[in-house]
Design a protein around this motif. Sequence first.
Motif, mmCIF file in Angstrom:
data_model
loop_
_atom_site.group_PDB
_atom_site.id
_atom_site.type_symbol
_atom_site.label_atom_id
_atom_site.label_comp_id
_atom_site.label_asym_id
_atom_site.label_seq_id
_atom_site.Cartn_x
_atom_site.Cartn_y
_atom_site.Cartn_z
ATOM 1 N N LEU A 198 0.876 -1.025 0.051
ATOM 2 C CA LEU A 198 -0.038 0.160 -0.049
ATOM 3 C C LEU A 198 0.905 1.628 0.065
ATOM 4 O O LEU A 198 1.599 1.561 0.894
ATOM 5 C CB LEU A 198 -0.391 -0.158 1.126
ATOM 6 N N PRO A 199 0.318 1.873 -0.547
ATOM 7 C CA PRO A 199 1.200 3.938 -1.243
ATOM 8 C C PRO A 199 1.393 4.789 0.179
ATOM 9 O O PRO A 199 0.987 5.338 -0.192
ATOM 10 C CB PRO A 199 1.138 3.986 -1.812
ATOM 11 N N TYR A 200 1.217 3.799 1.637
ATOM 12 C CA TYR A 200 1.014 4.625 2.712
ATOM 13 C C TYR A 200 1.991 4.614 3.379
ATOM 14 O O TYR A 200 2.505 3.752 3.488
ATOM 15 C CB TYR A 200 -0.490 4.508 3.183
ATOM 16 N N ASN A 201 2.239 6.547 4.167
ATOM 17 C CA ASN A 201 3.687 5.889 5.143
ATOM 18 C C ASN A 201 3.210 6.916 6.030
ATOM 19 O O ASN A 201 2.541 8.097 5.783
ATOM 20 C CB ASN A 201 4.871 5.830 4.587
ATOM 21 N N ASP A 202 4.067 7.301 6.936
ATOM 22 C CA ASP A 202 4.079 8.408 7.544
ATOM 23 C C ASP A 202 4.107 9.396 6.510
ATOM 24 O O ASP A 202 3.789 10.760 7.712
ATOM 25 C CB ASP A 202 5.483 8.430 9.311
ATOM 26 N N LYS A 203 4.678 9.323 5.939
ATOM 27 C CA LYS A 203 4.590 11.118 4.915
ATOM 28 C C LYS A 203 3.582 11.631 4.442
ATOM 29 O O LYS A 203 3.774 12.564 3.679
ATOM 30 C CB LYS A 203 5.581 10.932 4.294
ATOM 31 N N SER A 204 2.821 9.762 4.018
ATOM 32 C CA SER A 204 1.340 10.290 3.627
ATOM 33 C C SER A 204 0.987 11.972 4.888
ATOM 34 O O SER A 204 0.963 11.851 5.956
ATOM 35 C CB SER A 204 1.197 9.209 3.600
ATOM 36 N N ALA A 205 -0.524 12.243 3.506
ATOM 37 C CA ALA A 205 -1.764 13.937 3.936
ATOM 38 C C ALA A 205 -2.186 12.239 5.135
ATOM 39 O O ALA A 205 -2.863 12.082 4.695
ATOM 40 C CB ALA A 205 -2.220 14.305 3.544
ATOM 41 N N PRO A 206 -2.818 13.144 6.359
ATOM 42 C CA PRO A 206 -3.355 12.801 7.188
ATOM 43 C C PRO A 206 -4.794 12.144 6.550
ATOM 44 O O PRO A 206 -5.452 11.335 6.416
ATOM 45 C CB PRO A 206 -3.785 13.785 8.535
ATOM 46 N N GLU A 207 -5.769 13.353 5.339
ATOM 47 C CA GLU A 207 -6.748 13.263 4.627
ATOM 48 C C GLU A 207 -6.502 12.245 3.570
ATOM 49 O O GLU A 207 -7.844 11.378 4.066
ATOM 50 C CB GLU A 207 -7.074 14.077 4.008
#
Length: 281
Positions: A232-241
Amino acid sequence: MEPVQVGKYNTLKVSRKVDFGYYLDNGEDGILLPTRFAPKGLKTGDEITVFVYHDSDNRLIATTQKAKACVGDIVKMKAVAVTRQGAFLDWGLMKDLFVPASKQLGGMRVGGEYLVKLYIDEMTGRVAATEKLEQQLSNDQLTVKEMDQVDLLVYRKSELGFVVIINNLHTGIIHQNEIFGDIQIGDQLKGFIKKILAGNKIDVVLGKPGFQKVEDEAGKVLRLLEENNGYLPYNDKSAPEDIYDFFGMSKKTFKMTTGNLYKQRKLEFTQTGIRLIESND
C-alpha cells in the motif's frame, strides 16, 4: 406486577381476545393491542413485547410497530406537521410525536429534522418531545470516568470542534484536531472519555481507547495489505486526509498501528509505502 412504562417497550400477557384485538394485562382494565398489529396465532396467555403509548383519545394503546425512539432517548426526527400549538414528528407509529411550541428553539417547519429528547409530560402523562436539551443534560454528577467507552450524539458545532451528548446524560467536546472525517449534527457515534477537566468538563475521542484500538486497526491494515497484493502506498509522509480516506483512522493511529506491526515483523516500510512480510509458516 410491575407498572407499565409509557413510551417504552413492555412484555405483557394477553388477558383476553375481543373482536377488534387483544387486551394485555396491566393489572387494571388492560391495554388494547389492535388486531392489525397482533401477530398471527396470538392467543390468551401468550406473552408479547409491545410499545405502549396514548392514542388520540388519551387511551393507552399497544403496538408491535417499531418506535423510532423511547422516552429518555435523544434522536433526530423529521417534522410532518406544524400548528400554532406545536409540531408533530414522524415517530414510526400510527400517531405522530408532539413537540409543544414552548419546547421548540426557533420554530419548526414541515420536512425539517430536529434533535429532540422524549419525555413524559407531567400534566397529561403522554409522551412528548423537547428541543431544549440543555435542561435535560448535566455534568454536575458524572456517571463516567476517564477511558470509559461511551455512546455519543453530535449536538452542535463549537469554536473548539463539536459538542456531543454522552450516554444521553452529559455533554463533552470532540476537538477539531481529533476529527478525521465528516461528522454531522445528529450522528450517533462510539467513543471514549479522554479527559475530565476542572468543572467536570469532558474531552472525548472517537473510537476505542488504548491498545485495544491499535489491535483492532492492526487487523484492518493487514487485511487491506492482503487485498492489495501485499503493498500500500501510505507511510508516515502521507497526508492525514489521505490516510483517513483509505484506512478510516487518524495518522497518529496509523503510525502507532504500523509501528506495532513492524515490531511484530508483519510488515516493512519502503520509501513509498508499506509492504506485507510473507509468513514462513
